[in-house]
Design an enzyme around this catalytic site. Structure first.
Site, mmCIF file in Angstrom:
data_model
loop_
_atom_site.group_PDB
_atom_site.id
_atom_site.type_symbol
_atom_site.label_atom_id
_atom_site.label_comp_id
_atom_site.label_asym_id
_atom_site.label_seq_id
_atom_site.Cartn_x
_atom_site.Cartn_y
_atom_site.Cartn_z
ATOM 1 N N GLN A 178 0.839 -1.205 0.000
ATOM 2 C CA GLN A 178 0.000 0.000 0.000
ATOM 3 C C GLN A 178 0.873 1.252 0.000
ATOM 4 O OE1 GLN A 178 -3.322 -0.117 -0.307
ATOM 5 N NE2 GLN A 178 -3.528 2.094 -0.362
ATOM 6 N N ALA A 197 -5.590 5.473 -0.274
ATOM 7 C CA ALA A 197 -5.378 5.288 1.163
ATOM 8 C C ALA A 197 -3.890 5.237 1.484
ATOM 9 C CB ALA A 197 -6.042 4.004 1.620
ATOM 10 N N SER A 202 -5.685 1.345 4.676
ATOM 11 C CA SER A 202 -6.468 0.642 3.660
ATOM 12 C C SER A 202 -7.110 -0.595 4.268
ATOM 13 C CB SER A 202 -5.579 0.211 2.496
ATOM 14 O OG SER A 202 -6.286 -0.707 1.670
ATOM 15 N N HIS A 204 -7.862 -3.088 2.745
ATOM 16 C CA HIS A 204 -7.316 -4.284 2.101
ATOM 17 C C HIS A 204 -6.284 -4.979 2.992
ATOM 18 C CE1 HIS A 204 -9.297 -4.081 -1.851
ATOM 19 N NE2 HIS A 204 -9.279 -2.763 -1.659
ATOM 20 N N ASP A 211 -11.859 -6.047 -3.966
ATOM 21 C CA ASP A 211 -12.451 -5.316 -5.080
ATOM 22 C C ASP A 211 -12.895 -6.334 -6.120
ATOM 23 O OD1 ASP A 211 -11.684 -2.929 -3.847
ATOM 24 O OD2 ASP A 211 -9.749 -2.907 -4.879
ATOM 25 N N GLU A 260 -17.285 3.639 -3.835
ATOM 26 C CA GLU A 260 -16.620 2.558 -4.552
ATOM 27 C C GLU A 260 -17.570 1.359 -4.615
ATOM 28 O OE1 GLU A 260 -12.805 1.541 -2.929
ATOM 29 O OE2 GLU A 260 -11.921 3.491 -3.397
ATOM 30 N N TRP A 262 -17.410 -1.209 -6.138
ATOM 31 C CA TRP A 262 -16.703 -2.479 -6.359
ATOM 32 C C TRP A 262 -16.018 -3.027 -5.106
ATOM 33 C CZ3 TRP A 262 -15.091 2.324 -8.269
ATOM 34 C CH2 TRP A 262 -13.955 2.866 -7.648
ATOM 35 N N HIS A 263 -15.951 -2.233 -4.043
ATOM 36 C CA HIS A 263 -15.199 -2.624 -2.840
ATOM 37 C C HIS A 263 -16.156 -3.199 -1.797
ATOM 38 C CE1 HIS A 263 -11.923 -1.826 0.288
ATOM 39 N NE2 HIS A 263 -13.002 -2.012 1.034
HETATM 40 ZN ZN ZN Z 1 -10.867 -1.674 -2.486
#
Ligand code: ZN
Length: 290
Positions: A178, A197, A202, A204, A211, A260, A262-263
């Site tokens: 990241q 981020a 993040s 993630h 995603d 977002e 998609w997240h």
């Molecule tokens: Zn994401």
């Protein structure tokens, strides 16, 4: 109850007294330095949530914390040395009430711009979910935490049964990865900071987020995903499998990120359904919105 410091002689023992944090020291400090200025710096780092001995010695641990904080502020030099630029960056974190999360393995862990993960945090149970990905080769970003991965497999199976071509794009991401992405984004365009981020901030890195996209938009992560059959189905169905669309339109001021579609973030089926039905963010659900 607030202690007013003068009028009242009753001290509410249930409320710990706020120990004033010293101001950040001026000057340059590096490994090997000792003294009260180092202590002041360490006190500030501890107040941000870092576990550190306030021993007045700028040792490897202090340098390590400074180094991981510097990665949040490209293009600042990442060298573990405390100087004016690092001081300014640290002050920004203090002013925005940044705090290191204390429960990184919690399924409901809140990670956003002000709640950050430690650099060394790697989820303990990462696995690769058996779902179609946008690419073939192994990549660490295929991973998710086990419980989230199992739920994701069920979500994708259900999508397939409905003739939808949902596809995985990017799951787990380390602090270091990241940091690289963030530094590159800032280099390309400083204004990108608002969409990207910093490392530690993040979701993630939790291993609970991924995603996803669809073949019809070429596996891109774009706003147009929301209008695809997959995007619409996902928004409706994901909560039944324990996932929320984490960043909603109109909630940017609360989440700190643009919408977002998609997240998706795993929180478990019960919480996912409450959050979705009541149109909340994770921040609002946890009573943590600012
Ligand atoms: Zn994401």
């Amino acid at each position: 109850m607030l202690y007013d410091g003068g009028e009242s002689d009753i001290l509410d023992v249930g409320q710990p007294l706020q120990i004033p944090i010293p101001t950040l020291p001026e000057g340059i400090y590096r490994k090997g330095n000792t003294g009260p200025q180092v202590k002041a710096l360490q006190s500030n780092l501890v107040s941000l949530g870092f576990s550190l001995l306030v021993d007045e010695i700028y040792g490897p641990k202090t340098a390590g914390v400074i180094l991981q904080l510097q990665q949040k502020f490209p293009p600042i030099k990442v060298d573990g040395v405390y100087g004016p630029q690092t001081k300014a960056s640290l002050q920004t974190l203090i002013d925005t009430h940044f705090h290191l999360v204390a429960n990184p393995t919690d399924k409901l862990v809140l990670v956003n711009r002000v709640n950050g993960l430690p650099a060394e945090y790697v989820p303990p149970d990462l696995v690769v979910p058996n779902i179609p990905f946008a690419f073939q080769e192994y990549d660490p970003k295929k991973q998710m935490r086990k419980e989230a991965a199992l739920a994701l497999e069920q979500l994708f199976t259900n999508a397939k049964q409905n003739n939808l071509s949902l596809i995985g794009v990017s799951g787990y991401r380390s602090y270091e990865r990241q940091a690289q992405i963030y530094a590159r984004n800032i280099q390309i365009s400083p204004t990108k900071a608002q969409f990207s981020a910093p490392p530690g901030n993040s979701e993630h890195q939790t291993g609970l987020a991924i995603d996803v996209s669809a073949a019809s938009i070429n596996y891109q992560l774009s706003q147009s995903f929301a209008a695809t059959p997959e995007g619409q189905w996902l928004a409706q169905t994901a909560p039944l499998f324990g996932f929320i669309i984490r960043y909603q339109l109109g909630k940017e001021a609360i989440t700190g990120y643009q919408a977002e579609p998609w997240h998706i973030r795993y929180v478990g089926t019960a919480v996912a359904q409450i959050i979705t039905q009541q149109e909340l963010t994770l921040e609002e659900y946890l009573g943590n919105s600012r």
